[in-house]
Design a protein around this motif. Structure first.
Motif, PDB file in Angstrom:
ATOM      1  N   ARG A   2      93.957  14.547 -68.435  1.00 18.17           N
ATOM      2  CA  ARG A   2      94.347  13.237 -68.922  1.00 18.17           C
ATOM      3  C   ARG A   2      93.170  12.266 -68.885  1.00 18.17           C
ATOM      4  NH1 ARG A   2     100.229  12.298 -65.960  1.00 18.17           N
ATOM      5  NH2 ARG A   2     101.282  14.137 -66.873  1.00 18.17           N
ATOM      6  N   TYR A   3      93.207  11.329 -69.846  1.00 20.08           N
ATOM      7  CA  TYR A   3      92.139  10.337 -69.954  1.00 20.08           C
ATOM      8  C   TYR A   3      92.021   9.509 -68.673  1.00 20.08           C
ATOM      9  CZ  TYR A   3      89.577   6.248 -71.602  1.00 20.08           C
ATOM     10  OH  TYR A   3      88.660   5.237 -71.739  1.00 20.08           O
ATOM     11  N   VAL A 105      93.413  24.457 -70.237  1.00 21.12           N
ATOM     12  CA  VAL A 105      93.188  23.237 -70.996  1.00 21.12           C
ATOM     13  C   VAL A 105      92.509  23.634 -72.307  1.00 21.12           C
ATOM     14  CG1 VAL A 105      91.994  21.033 -71.093  1.00 21.12           C
ATOM     15  CG2 VAL A 105      92.939  21.824 -68.929  1.00 21.12           C
ATOM     16  N   PRO A 106      93.115  23.334 -73.450  1.00 21.58           N
ATOM     17  CA  PRO A 106      92.455  23.661 -74.718  1.00 21.58           C
ATOM     18  C   PRO A 106      91.067  23.039 -74.777  1.00 21.58           C
ATOM     19  CG  PRO A 106      94.728  22.971 -75.091  1.00 21.58           C
ATOM     20  CD  PRO A 106      94.425  22.688 -73.645  1.00 21.58           C
ATOM     21  N   SER A 108      89.367  21.848 -77.212  1.00 18.36           N
ATOM     22  CA  SER A 108      89.305  20.612 -78.002  1.00 18.36           C
ATOM     23  C   SER A 108      89.799  19.427 -77.185  1.00 18.36           C
ATOM     24  CB  SER A 108      90.137  20.750 -79.280  1.00 18.36           C
ATOM     25  OG  SER A 108      89.553  21.687 -80.163  1.00 18.36           O
ATOM     26  N   ARG A 109      90.854  19.617 -76.404  1.00 18.38           N
ATOM     27  CA  ARG A 109      91.368  18.526 -75.578  1.00 18.38           C
ATOM     28  C   ARG A 109      90.369  18.163 -74.486  1.00 18.38           C
ATOM     29  NH1 ARG A 109      95.761  15.697 -74.334  1.00 18.38           N
ATOM     30  NH2 ARG A 109      96.134  15.110 -72.167  1.00 18.38           N
ATOM     31  N   ALA A 112      87.635  16.200 -76.131  1.00 14.79           N
ATOM     32  CA  ALA A 112      88.095  14.882 -76.554  1.00 14.79           C
ATOM     33  C   ALA A 112      88.181  13.923 -75.379  1.00 14.79           C
ATOM     34  CB  ALA A 112      89.456  14.997 -77.247  1.00 14.79           C
ATOM     35  N   VAL A 113      88.734  14.382 -74.267  1.00 13.76           N
ATOM     36  CA  VAL A 113      88.858  13.526 -73.088  1.00 13.76           C
ATOM     37  C   VAL A 113      87.489  13.214 -72.502  1.00 13.76           C
ATOM     38  CG1 VAL A 113      89.731  13.399 -70.724  1.00 13.76           C
ATOM     39  CG2 VAL A 113      91.189  14.295 -72.543  1.00 13.76           C
ATOM     40  N   TRP A 261      80.892  20.080 -81.039  1.00 14.26           N
ATOM     41  CA  TRP A 261      82.265  20.597 -81.036  1.00 14.26           C
ATOM     42  C   TRP A 261      82.282  22.060 -81.484  1.00 14.26           C
ATOM     43  CZ3 TRP A 261      85.343  16.286 -79.789  1.00 14.26           C
ATOM     44  CH2 TRP A 261      86.686  16.569 -79.527  1.00 14.26           C
TER      45      TRP A 261
END
Length: 271
Positions: A2-3, A105-106, A108-109, A112-113, A261
């Protein structure tokens, strides 16, 4: 991941506290230096940059612009490279990256975070520097109209808007550094290599930008339009270089982040 959790986690790190703390105190050191040596800010350079030094103690707004100018040439570059170059490489160096991905945890996620938190701290760093410079400038030099390098004067209300524009433009110009550091961070397990590599490549770009023999090729270098914000101090505002600089910065950061990425999604994570 989580962010909010990642944001608080990065805030507890010593390098985050030191970087943000130094940026907050730097304007105080600069203001103190001007006060201890009132005649030391008299510049002999006949240029816009020399005028920025001459006008630094004229008002809080002038002092803010001066602080941003002297910091943007190196210090902010290092800080942005630190926050973004340490994103993935630090996890790899600690051996925790594979455990994060095994939660699961993917990827990409995770990216991103990590990247969004890093960019948030980059924005906080710029805002802290500008806010601290304005505060100490007001305390030491008062709240007056904004003097411009061309010899004009802008009312304080107008000048405040111009300073906010300078802050926003400088933040945009730092995005290619952030993107490059992020790309290097997913490509190495050494945080110092990612941070140092981004700073070194930017220094090389600045050196090449100073080589007039390259002609129009310099227009394609990252950082070529870093000083486009000087157009905000003109009356009327000159936006040509700022528009070109914004397009260039967004193009470079998009390329660097996309490459990072792509690299990480295909990377064999063993650490």
């Amino acid at each position: 991941m989580r962010y909010g959790v990642e944001f608080r986690r990065q805030l507890t790190r010593r390098r985050t506290k030191m970087a943000l703390g130094f940026l907050t105190l730097l304007p105080l050191l600069l203001a103190g230096a001007f006060k201890l040596n009132p005649g030391g800010n008299q510049s002999t350079r006949q240029s816009a940059y020399g005028s920025l030094v001459d006008l630094a103690t004229g008002s809080a707004l002038n002092f803010t612009i001066f602080s941003l100018f002297v910091s943007s040439t190196f210090l902010l570059i290092v800080v942005v490279a630190l926050f973004c170059g340490d994103t993935i490489a630090s996890e790899a160096s600690w051996g925790s990256l594979r455990y994060l991905l095994a939660v699961p945890v993917p990827r990409s996620r995770l990216l991103a975070v990590k990247l969004s938190v890093a960019l948030t701290y980059c924005a906080i760093a710029v805002l802290l520097l500008a806010g601290s410079a304005t505060l100490f400038g007001w305390i030491f030099f008062g709240w007056h109209d904004l003097g411009t390098p061309l010899g004009g004067v802008l009312p304080a209300s107008t000048g405040t808007g111009r300073v906010l524009g300078v802050v926003a433009y400088l933040a945009i110009q730092l995005l290619p550094i952030a993107g490059l550091a992020f790309l290097l961070s997913v490509s190495t397990d050494a945080p110092l290599g990612a941070v140092g590599g981004a700073v070194l490549l930017q220094i090389i770009a600045n050196i090449l930008d100073a080589v007039t023999a390259l002609g129009d090729l310099r227009n394609w270098l990252p950082g070529h339009y870093d000083t486009g914000w000087l157009g905000l101090l003109a009356s009327p505002i000159q936006t040509e270089d700022m528009i070109r600089g914004t397009i260039s910065a967004l193009l470079y950061v998009t390329i660097f982040v996309a490459l990072g990425w792509w690299r990480f999604l295909r990377k064999d994570v063993v650490s």
